[in-house]
Design an enzyme around this catalytic site. Sequence first.
Site, PDB file in Angstrom:
ATOM      1  N   GLY A  27       0.802  -1.216   0.000  1.00  0.00           N
ATOM      2  CA  GLY A  27       0.000   0.000   0.000  1.00  0.00           C
ATOM      3  C   GLY A  27       0.833   1.262   0.000  1.00  0.00           C
ATOM      4  O   GLY A  27       2.024   1.257  -0.305  1.00  0.00           O
ATOM      5  N   ASN A  28       0.180   2.394   0.321  1.00  0.00           N
ATOM      6  CA  ASN A  28       0.788   3.721   0.194  1.00  0.00           C
ATOM      7  C   ASN A  28       1.376   3.850  -1.206  1.00  0.00           C
ATOM      8  O   ASN A  28       2.546   4.150  -1.391  1.00  0.00           O
ATOM      9  CB  ASN A  28       1.850   3.950   1.269  1.00  0.00           C
ATOM     10  CG  ASN A  28       2.281   5.409   1.361  1.00  0.00           C
ATOM     11  OD1 ASN A  28       1.493   6.311   1.113  1.00  0.00           O
ATOM     12  ND2 ASN A  28       3.531   5.632   1.705  1.00  0.00           N
ATOM     13  N   HIS A  33       4.433   1.698  -8.104  1.00  0.00           N
ATOM     14  CA  HIS A  33       3.425   0.643  -8.001  1.00  0.00           C
ATOM     15  C   HIS A  33       2.475   0.671  -9.193  1.00  0.00           C
ATOM     16  O   HIS A  33       2.141  -0.371  -9.769  1.00  0.00           O
ATOM     17  CB  HIS A  33       2.597   0.825  -6.722  1.00  0.00           C
ATOM     18  CG  HIS A  33       3.352   0.662  -5.450  1.00  0.00           C
ATOM     19  ND1 HIS A  33       3.583   1.713  -4.580  1.00  0.00           N
ATOM     20  CD2 HIS A  33       3.921  -0.423  -4.882  1.00  0.00           C
ATOM     21  CE1 HIS A  33       4.252   1.271  -3.537  1.00  0.00           C
ATOM     22  NE2 HIS A  33       4.477  -0.013  -3.690  1.00  0.00           N
ATOM     23  N   GLN A  57       7.697  -9.551   8.093  1.00  0.00           N
ATOM     24  CA  GLN A  57       8.954  -9.112   7.475  1.00  0.00           C
ATOM     25  C   GLN A  57       9.541  -7.881   8.141  1.00  0.00           C
ATOM     26  O   GLN A  57      10.524  -7.315   7.642  1.00  0.00           O
ATOM     27  CB  GLN A  57       8.759  -8.871   5.981  1.00  0.00           C
ATOM     28  CG  GLN A  57       7.868  -7.709   5.618  1.00  0.00           C
ATOM     29  CD  GLN A  57       7.486  -7.734   4.159  1.00  0.00           C
ATOM     30  OE1 GLN A  57       6.720  -8.585   3.715  1.00  0.00           O
ATOM     31  NE2 GLN A  57       8.015  -6.785   3.390  1.00  0.00           N
ATOM     32  N   GLY A 147       8.619  -5.333  -8.649  1.00  0.00           N
ATOM     33  CA  GLY A 147       9.537  -4.287  -9.060  1.00  0.00           C
ATOM     34  C   GLY A 147      10.985  -4.636  -8.768  1.00  0.00           C
ATOM     35  O   GLY A 147      11.303  -5.221  -7.722  1.00  0.00           O
ATOM     36  N   ASP A 150      13.457  -3.774  -5.477  1.00  0.00           N
ATOM     37  CA  ASP A 150      13.742  -4.786  -4.458  1.00  0.00           C
ATOM     38  C   ASP A 150      14.430  -5.971  -5.146  1.00  0.00           C
ATOM     39  O   ASP A 150      13.864  -7.054  -5.288  1.00  0.00           O
ATOM     40  CB  ASP A 150      12.449  -5.210  -3.769  1.00  0.00           C
ATOM     41  CG  ASP A 150      11.779  -4.044  -3.056  1.00  0.00           C
ATOM     42  OD1 ASP A 150      12.370  -3.525  -2.100  1.00  0.00           O
ATOM     43  OD2 ASP A 150      10.679  -3.637  -3.474  1.00  0.00           O
ATOM     44  N   GLN A 153      14.956  -9.332  -3.349  1.00  0.00           N
ATOM     45  CA  GLN A 153      13.649  -9.931  -3.107  1.00  0.00           C
ATOM     46  C   GLN A 153      13.114 -10.637  -4.345  1.00  0.00           C
ATOM     47  O   GLN A 153      12.561 -11.733  -4.262  1.00  0.00           O
ATOM     48  CB  GLN A 153      12.674  -8.845  -2.659  1.00  0.00           C
ATOM     49  CG  GLN A 153      11.248  -9.311  -2.470  1.00  0.00           C
ATOM     50  CD  GLN A 153      10.375  -8.202  -1.919  1.00  0.00           C
ATOM     51  OE1 GLN A 153      10.482  -7.841  -0.760  1.00  0.00           O
ATOM     52  NE2 GLN A 153       9.517  -7.634  -2.757  1.00  0.00           N
TER      53      GLN A 153
END
Length: 280
Positions: A27-28, A33, A57, A147, A150, A153
């Site tokens: 979010g945010n 995004h 996390q 994305g 990261d 990740q």
Amino acid sequence: MQIVHTISDLRDALAGRGRPAFVPTMGNLHDGHLALVRQAKPLGSVMVVSIFVNRLQFLPHEDFDSYPRTLEIDAGKLHAEGCDVLFAPAEKDLYPQPQTFKVQPDPRLADILEGHFRPGFFTGVCTVVMKLLACVFSGGPGTAVFGRKDYQQVLVIRRMVEQFALPIDIVTGDTCRAGDGLALSSRNGYLDDAERAQAVQLSQALRALADAALQLGASLPALEAQAVERLRKQGWQPDYLTVRQRADLLPPAEAPQPGQLVVLGAARLGGTRLIDNLEF
């Protein structure tokens, strides 16, 4: 756009709608995004975005409680992008019981860099991503978009999906940047005006390290140490600035060759920890 909060309602919303295209978020939402949503939308027949701030996390001293939660604003942005289903569970919805079963990633990839400075981080990431994938793709195969900001990740998640033979294509999206080069991040909102003006120094330091690695021929550890020290003198608290192989994030075995490398960095500016990377 349909907004659902429970796993059963999500599965009902997706039943019979074909191949999902999925973007998981906390979010945010910012333009980075939304760029992932635009990239994902043509890759499936139903566009799904999740918003969930995942406690698993965050380390005890990190910003779980203060992490910005802006669901109403986020929903408006997603509606404007043509999102079909927004999955916004509460903790009790996604974790109705304590999540005692967890996904333990390969420590050779997950315990370096981010995993070294944030122990257990990738266990939390893999556990929530595995659960979200199980919720979204219970009806069959599809595509999930992440994305590359990261970077580590993405590699961890891709390996997890491969090893569990999940019928999901993992697609990556470019890092979106502000006009001065700062990588977009929800945590950029923590920066005050002076810090925001200074924040671009991280991407500049990474670019300088990449250039030096290719041009100077000096040992990488020495160049990395110099880059860390320069950033520290500018008022940062660096965790790492390092050159690694894209494929496995190990240090290059031979002289750096363009097209196979990535430079990654993480550093704290004031109270805000920022990460970034550049492929070269």
